[in-house]
Enzyme design. Structure first.
Site, PDB file in Angstrom:
ATOM      1  N   LYS A  73       0.786  -1.233  -0.017  1.00 44.36           N
ATOM      2  CA  LYS A  73       0.029  -0.073   0.076  1.00 44.36           C
ATOM      3  C   LYS A  73       1.033   1.227   0.029  1.00 44.36           C
ATOM      4  CE  LYS A  73      -1.868   2.820   2.949  1.00 44.36           C
ATOM      5  NZ  LYS A  73      -2.024   4.028   2.293  1.00 44.36           N
ATOM      6  N   GLY A 132       6.061   5.412   8.643  1.00 44.41           N
ATOM      7  CA  GLY A 132       5.195   6.522   8.568  1.00 44.41           C
ATOM      8  C   GLY A 132       5.206   7.188  10.066  1.00 44.41           C
ATOM      9  N   SER A 133       4.176   7.728  10.392  1.00 46.99           N
ATOM     10  CA  SER A 133       3.881   8.569  11.816  1.00 46.99           C
ATOM     11  C   SER A 133       4.061   7.487  12.692  1.00 46.99           C
ATOM     12  CB  SER A 133       2.852   9.452  11.670  1.00 46.99           C
ATOM     13  OG  SER A 133       1.584   8.482  11.968  1.00 46.99           O
ATOM     14  N   GLU A 148       9.681   2.006  10.957  1.00 45.32           N
ATOM     15  CA  GLU A 148      10.421   2.976  10.938  1.00 45.32           C
ATOM     16  C   GLU A 148       9.821   4.413  10.850  1.00 45.32           C
ATOM     17  OE1 GLU A 148      12.481   5.744  10.049  1.00 45.32           O
ATOM     18  OE2 GLU A 148      12.172   5.504   7.949  1.00 45.32           O
ATOM     19  N   LEU A 149       9.947   4.986  11.993  1.00 43.79           N
ATOM     20  CA  LEU A 149       9.049   6.044  12.213  1.00 43.79           C
ATOM     21  C   LEU A 149       9.886   7.387  12.142  1.00 43.79           C
ATOM     22  CD1 LEU A 149       7.332   4.373  14.999  1.00 43.79           C
ATOM     23  CD2 LEU A 149       6.657   4.322  12.589  1.00 43.79           C
ATOM     24  N   CYS A 151      13.024  11.614   7.601  1.00 45.28           N
ATOM     25  CA  CYS A 151      12.880  11.283   8.918  1.00 45.28           C
ATOM     26  C   CYS A 151      13.989  11.768   9.595  1.00 45.28           C
ATOM     27  CB  CYS A 151      12.681   9.659   9.099  1.00 45.28           C
ATOM     28  SG  CYS A 151      11.285   9.107   8.632  1.00 45.28           S
ATOM     29  N   GLU A 167       8.656  16.113  15.439  1.00 53.38           N
ATOM     30  CA  GLU A 167       9.029  16.284  14.088  1.00 53.38           C
ATOM     31  C   GLU A 167       8.695  17.188  13.324  1.00 53.38           C
ATOM     32  OE1 GLU A 167      10.481  12.643  10.962  1.00 53.38           O
ATOM     33  OE2 GLU A 167       8.375  12.477  11.936  1.00 53.38           O
TER      34      GLU A 167
END
Length: 482
Positions: free
Chosen positions: A182, A235-236, A255-256, A289, A383
């Site tokens: 996705k 993503g977040s 992985e944020l 990021c 962030e």
């Protein structure tokens, strides 16, 4: 439904990729150029039934083809992406607003990612177990083999719409795992183009499906499907940790975000630090990021560094991403641009001084430098994901390390100093997944382990490390004849 921008590859897919074919749907989604606001394409939108069909097709590819075949697919795909670099770069630029020269760098990195994954496909191996190390194991042969974990559900973000897709799909192919992807709804075109390329490189139909849609529909259907044992999400943090909480029995690789800090000591090469940090703090308008966000400068050097840094930021070219000269383009959409403006205003109201930038010109938020940040400001503790870098001074290194660690995030950090031996000691005290010395922490080479601690995630990407998480060990014990 289809292509509306003449700058895109005319054969650009716009349908869902299901069982090797690009299918259109009655519902479609506009893909908008963040710089011009114009629709460049409309793509098909899927739903839970499409996810179920994609998973069913994926299950047909377990067990996988031999490792050599998987490696050859990845090697051919790397060559094809390299040959079509201009088309891929234009697609990234148009759908994500990433400046063209940075988009070209992303394409080159994607070629690396595919190439390194091909190497890993040929290296998947287990190990011998010394069974006779105990009396109970005498006369037995023990072998650990690694097998694919199963169908991987991959959810990728908008900011690297090609290479972060490659960082999920390529290791999965190497590991022998079929994938249902996705991509981000704002930037699905690069993912579709890569998926078509992998098919042309020989990836069997159904081994990779691409289903476009919202997180609440397609995303949830993928996360919750009982035949998807692994989710790889970039993503977040709130969304990522919610997935982890909802699916405790699955392998969930996250992985944020980050609020990337850099420590600049007085003995550092200040011109080098200012030049590197000005470039990396505003690459892709700070939408990475690991974009530099917080710079802590030793108080004896703050005046000199400030002048050098602001001057370097002033030399950045802000404008049309399709212009070869452009360094800084737009944020992904109007809402995010307004959010960042609001955070700048909050920092100013809380005592921060905007040294440059802070205003919007022709849909572009100008590169912004704020001096006097503190850990209570959103531009420091959260962030930003925008073209904002904060400065603050410190007295001694203990204070600098405390400030750097004050964030809930822990992806990558940086130190600039002439004392490499001291930097290695200080790096051990920084609670981050990676620490860069005399280099911007925005740096990433695609074969290295990349990931964070604390709220920044729980995994390490890079083909070697992703393949490990996408395979499971199986023990085989054979009784030997006496």
């Amino acid at each position: 439904m289809g292509i509306t921008s003449p700058a895109l590859d005319p054969s650009q897919p716009t349908g869902l990729l299901l069982d090797g074919a690009f299918d259109q749907r009655n519902e479609d989604l506009a893909v908008t150029n963040p710089y011009s606001g114009e629709t460049i394409a409309t793509v098909a939108v899927g739903g839970p039934d499409d996810v179920a069909a994609a998973v069913d097709a994926a299950m047909e590819h377990l067990p996988p083809p031999p490792a050599a075949e998987r490696a050859q697919v990845l090697e051919r795909a790397a060559r094809l992406v390299a040959e079509r670099a201009d088309a891929f770069a234009r697609t990234i630029c148009l759908e994500a607003g990433k400046p063209l020269k940075q988009a070209r760098a992303e394409v080159a990195r994607c070629v690396d990612t595919l190439t390194f994954a091909a190497v890993e496909a040929r290296k998947v191996a287990g190990e011998m177990v010394p069974m006779d190390a105990s009396a109970a194991g005498a006369g037995k042969l023990g072998v650990i083999v690694r097998e694919p974990i199963g169908v991987v559900g991959a959810i990728s973000p908008f900011n690297f719409p090609l290479n972060l897709v490659a960082h999920k799909v390529a290791p999965a192919i190497a590991a022998g795992c079929p994938v249902v992807l996705k991509p981000a709804s704002a930037t699905p075109l690069s993912a579709l183009l890569l998926a078509r390329t992998l098919g042309e490189a020989g990836l069997p139909p159904g081994a990779l499906s691409v289903v476009i849609g919202g997180g609440g529909t397609v995303g949830n259907a993928l996360v919750d499907h009982p035949d998807v044992p692994m989710i790889s999400f970039t993503g977040s943090p709130p969304v990522g940790w919610d997935i982890r909480q909802r699916q405790p029995r699955k392998e969930v690789a996250l992985e944020l975000g980050n609020s990337t800090p850099v420590i600049v000591e007085a003995d550092a090469d200040l011109e080098l630090a200012a030049t590197k940090l000005a470039a990396s703090g505003f690459t892709h308008a700070g939408q990475s990021c690991i974009s530099v966000q917080r710079v802590y400068v030793q108080e004896r050097a703050i005046d000199r560094f400030r002048d050098l840094f602001v001057a370097a930021v002033g030399r950045l070219v802000v404008g049309d991403p399709m212009d070869e000269r452009t360094d800084v383009g737009p944020l992904i959409d109007d809402d995010n641009r307004q959010r960042v403006v609001d955070w700048i205003d909050e920092a100013r109201d809380s005592g921060g001084e905007v040294l440059t930038g802070g205003e919007v010109r022709d849909r572009l938020l100008m590169p912004t430098v704020i001096e006097g940040i503190d850990p209570s400001m959103k531009v420091s503790c959260e962030e930003v994901f925008g073209p904002v870098v904060g400065l603050a001074s410190y007295g001694d290194i203990d204070q600098a390390l405390e400030l750097a660690n004050s964030s809930p995030f822990g992806l990558q950090a940086g130190i600039f100093t002439a004392r490499a031996d001291a930097a290695l000691v200080w790096a051990r005290r920084l609670h981050f997944g990676g620490v860069l010395v005399n280099e911007t922490p925005t740096f990433r080479a695609d074969q290295m382990p990349y990931g964070g601690v604390k709220d920044s995630g729980n995994t390490r990407e890079g083909p070697r490390f992703a393949v490990e998480s996408m395979t499971e060990p199986k023990l085989l014990v054979v009784a030997l004849p006496q």
